[in-house]
Design a protein around this motif. Structure first.
Motif, PDB file in Angstrom:
ATOM      1  N   SER A 197      52.735 -92.154  80.864  1.00  0.00           N
ATOM      2  CA  SER A 197      53.307 -93.083  81.846  1.00  0.00           C
ATOM      3  C   SER A 197      52.446 -93.137  83.099  1.00  0.00           C
ATOM      4  CB  SER A 197      54.727 -92.648  82.223  1.00  0.00           C
ATOM      5  OG  SER A 197      55.610 -92.784  81.137  1.00  0.00           O
ATOM      6  N   GLY A 198      51.935 -91.979  83.526  1.00  0.00           N
ATOM      7  CA  GLY A 198      51.104 -91.944  84.709  1.00  0.00           C
ATOM      8  C   GLY A 198      49.799 -92.689  84.548  1.00  0.00           C
ATOM      9  N   ALA A 199      49.304 -92.796  83.311  1.00  0.00           N
ATOM     10  CA  ALA A 199      48.030 -93.486  83.062  1.00  0.00           C
ATOM     11  C   ALA A 199      48.130 -94.974  83.354  1.00  0.00           C
ATOM     12  CB  ALA A 199      47.582 -93.267  81.623  1.00  0.00           C
ATOM     13  N   ILE A 200      49.345 -95.525  83.285  1.00  0.00           N
ATOM     14  CA  ILE A 200      49.513 -96.961  83.532  1.00  0.00           C
ATOM     15  C   ILE A 200      49.113 -97.318  84.960  1.00  0.00           C
ATOM     16  CG2 ILE A 200      51.243 -98.807  83.697  1.00  0.00           C
ATOM     17  CD1 ILE A 200      52.676 -97.586  81.336  1.00  0.00           C
ATOM     18  N   GLY A 201      49.215 -96.368  85.882  1.00  0.00           N
ATOM     19  CA  GLY A 201      48.876 -96.649  87.272  1.00  0.00           C
ATOM     20  C   GLY A 201      47.407 -96.496  87.610  1.00  0.00           C
ATOM     21  N   LEU A 202      46.577 -96.053  86.663  1.00  0.00           N
ATOM     22  CA  LEU A 202      45.152 -95.878  86.942  1.00  0.00           C
ATOM     23  C   LEU A 202      44.434 -97.223  86.945  1.00  0.00           C
ATOM     24  CD1 LEU A 202      44.386 -92.748  84.720  1.00  0.00           C
ATOM     25  CD2 LEU A 202      44.591 -92.810  87.221  1.00  0.00           C
ATOM     26  N   ASP A 203      43.573 -97.446  87.939  1.00  0.00           N
ATOM     27  CA  ASP A 203      42.888 -98.733  88.014  1.00  0.00           C
ATOM     28  C   ASP A 203      41.774 -98.874  86.982  1.00  0.00           C
ATOM     29  OD1 ASP A 203      41.025 -97.013  89.103  1.00  0.00           O
ATOM     30  OD2 ASP A 203      40.752 -98.129  90.976  1.00  0.00           O
ATOM     31  N   THR A 204      41.401 -97.777  86.328  1.00  0.00           N
ATOM     32  CA  THR A 204      40.363 -97.836  85.303  1.00  0.00           C
ATOM     33  C   THR A 204      40.940 -98.037  83.901  1.00  0.00           C
ATOM     34  OG1 THR A 204      40.412 -95.425  85.069  1.00  0.00           O
ATOM     35  CG2 THR A 204      38.782 -96.358  86.601  1.00  0.00           C
ATOM     36  N   VAL A 205      42.269 -98.017  83.787  1.00  0.00           N
ATOM     37  CA  VAL A 205      42.916 -98.049  82.476  1.00  0.00           C
ATOM     38  C   VAL A 205      43.837 -99.253  82.342  1.00  0.00           C
ATOM     39  CG1 VAL A 205      44.479 -96.847  80.888  1.00  0.00           C
ATOM     40  CG2 VAL A 205      42.843 -95.538  82.272  1.00  0.00           C
ATOM     41  N   GLU A 206      43.662 -99.992  81.251  1.00  0.00           N
ATOM     42  CA  GLU A 206      44.612-101.029  80.849  1.00  0.00           C
ATOM     43  C   GLU A 206      45.254-100.529  79.558  1.00  0.00           C
ATOM     44  OE1 GLU A 206      44.336-105.794  80.148  1.00  0.00           O
ATOM     45  OE2 GLU A 206      43.255-104.532  78.711  1.00  0.00           O
ATOM     46  N   LEU A 207      46.517-100.125  79.638  1.00  0.00           N
ATOM     47  CA  LEU A 207      47.198 -99.522  78.497  1.00  0.00           C
ATOM     48  C   LEU A 207      48.271-100.453  77.959  1.00  0.00           C
ATOM     49  CD1 LEU A 207      47.729 -97.100  76.626  1.00  0.00           C
ATOM     50  CD2 LEU A 207      49.288 -96.210  78.381  1.00  0.00           C
ATOM     51  N   GLY A 208      48.116-100.829  76.707  1.00  0.00           N
ATOM     52  CA  GLY A 208      49.106-101.667  76.045  1.00  0.00           C
ATOM     53  C   GLY A 208      49.794-100.903  74.926  1.00  0.00           C
ATOM     54  N   ILE A 209      51.071-101.172  74.719  1.00  0.00           N
ATOM     55  CA  ILE A 209      51.837-100.548  73.649  1.00  0.00           C
ATOM     56  C   ILE A 209      52.375-101.638  72.737  1.00  0.00           C
ATOM     57  CG2 ILE A 209      53.739 -99.006  73.048  1.00  0.00           C
ATOM     58  CD1 ILE A 209      51.702 -97.622  74.791  1.00  0.00           C
ATOM     59  N   ILE A 210      52.198-101.470  71.438  1.00  0.00           N
ATOM     60  CA  ILE A 210      52.813-102.387  70.481  1.00  0.00           C
ATOM     61  C   ILE A 210      54.136-101.771  70.035  1.00  0.00           C
ATOM     62  CG2 ILE A 210      52.629-103.496  68.223  1.00  0.00           C
ATOM     63  CD1 ILE A 210      49.649-103.583  68.536  1.00  0.00           C
ATOM     64  N   PRO A 211      55.264-102.383  70.390  1.00  0.00           N
ATOM     65  CA  PRO A 211      56.569-101.827  70.007  1.00  0.00           C
ATOM     66  C   PRO A 211      56.756-101.829  68.491  1.00  0.00           C
ATOM     67  CG  PRO A 211      56.784-103.479  71.747  1.00  0.00           C
ATOM     68  CD  PRO A 211      55.395-103.598  71.205  1.00  0.00           C
ATOM     69  N   LEU A 212      57.524-100.863  68.006  1.00  0.00           N
ATOM     70  CA  LEU A 212      57.819-100.824  66.577  1.00  0.00           C
ATOM     71  C   LEU A 212      58.530-102.094  66.128  1.00  0.00           C
ATOM     72  CD1 LEU A 212      58.969 -97.112  66.179  1.00  0.00           C
ATOM     73  CD2 LEU A 212      56.925 -98.153  65.193  1.00  0.00           C
ATOM     74  N   SER A 213      59.250-102.711  67.050  1.00  0.00           N
ATOM     75  CA  SER A 213      59.963-103.948  66.720  1.00  0.00           C
ATOM     76  C   SER A 213      59.089-105.185  66.855  1.00  0.00           C
ATOM     77  CB  SER A 213      61.176-104.105  67.642  1.00  0.00           C
ATOM     78  OG  SER A 213      60.758-104.151  69.009  1.00  0.00           O
ATOM     79  N   GLY A 214      57.843-104.993  67.302  1.00  0.00           N
ATOM     80  CA  GLY A 214      56.953-106.129  67.514  1.00  0.00           C
ATOM     81  C   GLY A 214      56.438-106.714  66.216  1.00  0.00           C
ATOM     82  N   THR A 215      56.039-107.958  66.290  1.00  0.00           N
ATOM     83  CA  THR A 215      55.464-108.646  65.130  1.00  0.00           C
ATOM     84  C   THR A 215      53.959-108.391  65.097  1.00  0.00           C
ATOM     85  OG1 THR A 215      57.129-110.398  65.235  1.00  0.00           O
ATOM     86  CG2 THR A 215      55.120-110.874  64.007  1.00  0.00           C
ATOM     87  N   LEU A 216      53.480-107.906  63.974  1.00  0.00           N
ATOM     88  CA  LEU A 216      52.060-107.604  63.818  1.00  0.00           C
ATOM     89  C   LEU A 216      51.368-108.690  63.006  1.00  0.00           C
ATOM     90  CD1 LEU A 216      52.328-103.793  62.976  1.00  0.00           C
ATOM     91  CD2 LEU A 216      51.363-104.755  65.063  1.00  0.00           C
ATOM     92  N   LYS A 217      50.267-109.195  63.508  1.00  0.00           N
ATOM     93  CA  LYS A 217      49.494-110.191  62.768  1.00  0.00           C
ATOM     94  C   LYS A 217      48.623-109.551  61.698  1.00  0.00           C
ATOM     95  CE  LYS A 217      49.348-113.785  66.305  1.00  0.00           C
ATOM     96  NZ  LYS A 217      48.482-114.712  67.058  1.00  0.00           N
ATOM     97  N   ILE A 218      48.299-108.288  61.898  1.00  0.00           N
ATOM     98  CA  ILE A 218      47.544-107.509  60.912  1.00  0.00           C
ATOM     99  C   ILE A 218      48.169-106.122  60.852  1.00  0.00           C
ATOM    100  CG2 ILE A 218      45.332-108.735  61.080  1.00  0.00           C
ATOM    101  CD1 ILE A 218      44.408-106.632  63.068  1.00  0.00           C
ATOM    102  N   PRO A 219      47.995-105.380  59.756  1.00  0.00           N
ATOM    103  CA  PRO A 219      48.586-104.040  59.657  1.00  0.00           C
ATOM    104  C   PRO A 219      48.042-103.085  60.720  1.00  0.00           C
ATOM    105  CG  PRO A 219      47.928-104.837  57.491  1.00  0.00           C
ATOM    106  CD  PRO A 219      47.344-105.793  58.491  1.00  0.00           C
ATOM    107  N   ALA A 220      48.887-102.159  61.139  1.00  0.00           N
ATOM    108  CA  ALA A 220      48.474-101.135  62.108  1.00  0.00           C
ATOM    109  C   ALA A 220      47.733-100.039  61.358  1.00  0.00           C
ATOM    110  CB  ALA A 220      49.697-100.573  62.815  1.00  0.00           C
ATOM    111  N   ALA A 221      46.455-100.259  61.119  1.00  0.00           N
ATOM    112  CA  ALA A 221      45.674 -99.363  60.255  1.00  0.00           C
ATOM    113  C   ALA A 221      44.882 -98.347  61.077  1.00  0.00           C
ATOM    114  CB  ALA A 221      44.758-100.187  59.358  1.00  0.00           C
ATOM    115  N   THR A 222      43.686 -98.043  60.627  1.00  0.00           N
ATOM    116  CA  THR A 222      42.887 -96.934  61.148  1.00  0.00           C
ATOM    117  C   THR A 222      42.543 -97.079  62.628  1.00  0.00           C
ATOM    118  OG1 THR A 222      41.892 -96.820  58.962  1.00  0.00           O
ATOM    119  CG2 THR A 222      40.806 -95.594  60.701  1.00  0.00           C
ATOM    120  N   ALA A 223      42.600 -95.940  63.340  1.00  0.00           N
ATOM    121  CA  ALA A 223      42.232 -95.902  64.753  1.00  0.00           C
ATOM    122  C   ALA A 223      40.728 -96.088  64.926  1.00  0.00           C
ATOM    123  CB  ALA A 223      42.669 -94.575  65.365  1.00  0.00           C
ATOM    124  N   PHE A 224      40.334 -96.639  66.068  1.00  0.00           N
ATOM    125  CA  PHE A 224      38.906 -96.809  66.346  1.00  0.00           C
ATOM    126  C   PHE A 224      38.668 -96.967  67.836  1.00  0.00           C
ATOM    127  CE2 PHE A 224      40.571-101.091  65.482  1.00  0.00           C
ATOM    128  CZ  PHE A 224      40.122-101.818  66.575  1.00  0.00           C
TER     129      PHE A 224
END
Length: 283
Positions: A197-224
């Motif tokens: 939560s604290g990272a959201i306030g950093l000016d160097t970080v843009e943090l987005g969260i995809i909710p479990l209830s969100g619609t995905l256009k592609i599968p939530a696959a491998t991290a990169f």
């Protein structure tokens, strides 16, 4: 296995065959070469047809066995060239996790703009020491690698200094599942979510969260991770892939942009994290 990797391995195999057939003392059969070193005769075939990755020792013996020892440097350079793209955990973790963390620390130092996607755990650069400790311990058990947990944690924490470097920018997207995965004790996860939560306030970080209830256009696959739009690092169970060819990097850029369309930011992202925090606190 990636197409580029396989093509490079096959090309190395072709070169090995050329050396065997052009031996100064006359062309060698595969059985003759294998017999010099007590290899199974099928090994020569597998190496020449790109079905097996040679070791540096295999290449040294091949060059010597074909009477062309001067070819060794060329052969090992070819091997290093394509193995730099697929880095097996078995080899990377031979001395523990710290060496891998130090490699990533160096890669981070050389880049300025990062795009990341994570579906199962908290980004390493945002982890608390206790959360990182749990992750390293579990992976050491899985990979049966040496335990150097505390050294690895310190290296990971060192990398986090980049979050406070005004010349760097981190564009990060996570799936909500990563906020709820109990890969550590609940109390550790709760503290980790507070850190997130604290990272959201950093000016160097843009943090987005995809909710479990969100619609995905592609599968939530491998991290990169994408470094400066020029290199991608992908983690699989057996290896890391370090990808730098333009077409593949562009595929990951498109993937990241597509995932971003499903993410929420700012107050909405904070709300998702807070809900996950309440959930873990109730356990």
């Amino acid at each position: 296995m990636s197409t580029d990797y396989q093509q490079a391995r096959e090309a190395l195999g072709v070169r090995l065959r050329e050396l065997r057939l052009s031996a100064p003392g006359g062309r060698l059969s595969g059985a003759e070469l294998a017999g010099q070193y007590g290899w199974n005769k099928s090994k020569v075939s597998r190496l020449e047809n790109g079905k097996q990755t040679p070791t540096p020792d295999d290449l040294h013996k091949w060059a010597e066995g074909t009477g062309q020892s001067e070819a060794y440097d060329e052969l090992v350079a070819r091997l290093r060239g394509f193995e730099s793209h697929i880095r097996s955990w078995r080899r990377q973790l031979a001395s523990g996790h710290k060496a891998v963390q130090d490699t990533h620390l160096s890669a981070h130092a050389d880049a300025s703009v990062f795009h990341g996607w994570e579906s199962s755990t908290i980004f390493g650069i945002l982890q608390t020491p206790d959360y990182a400790r749990s992750i390293f311990t579990r992976y050491a058990e899985l990979q049966r690698s040496p335990r150097d947990t505390e050294e690895a944690v310190r290296s990971r924490m060192k990398r986090q200094e980049a979050l406070y470097n005004s010349s760097k920018r981190f564009h990060l997207i996570m799936w909500e599942a990563a906020l709820r995965s109990l890969v550590c004790p609940p109390s550790v996860l709760a503290a980790q979510l507070d850190r997130l939560s604290g990272a959201i306030g950093l000016d160097t970080v843009e943090l987005g969260i995809i909710p479990l209830s969100g619609t995905l256009k592609i599968p939530a696959a491998t991290a990169f991770w994408i470094y400066d739009d020029r290199q991608v690092i992908v983690e699989n169970w057996h290896a890391e892939l370090w990808i730098d060819d333009e077409a593949s990097v562009d595929t990951y850029r498109r993937t990241w942009r597509t995932l971003r369309e499903s993410a929420v930011y700012g107050v909405d992202a904070h709300d998702v994290i807070s809900e996950a925090r309440r959930h873990v606190s109730s356990r």
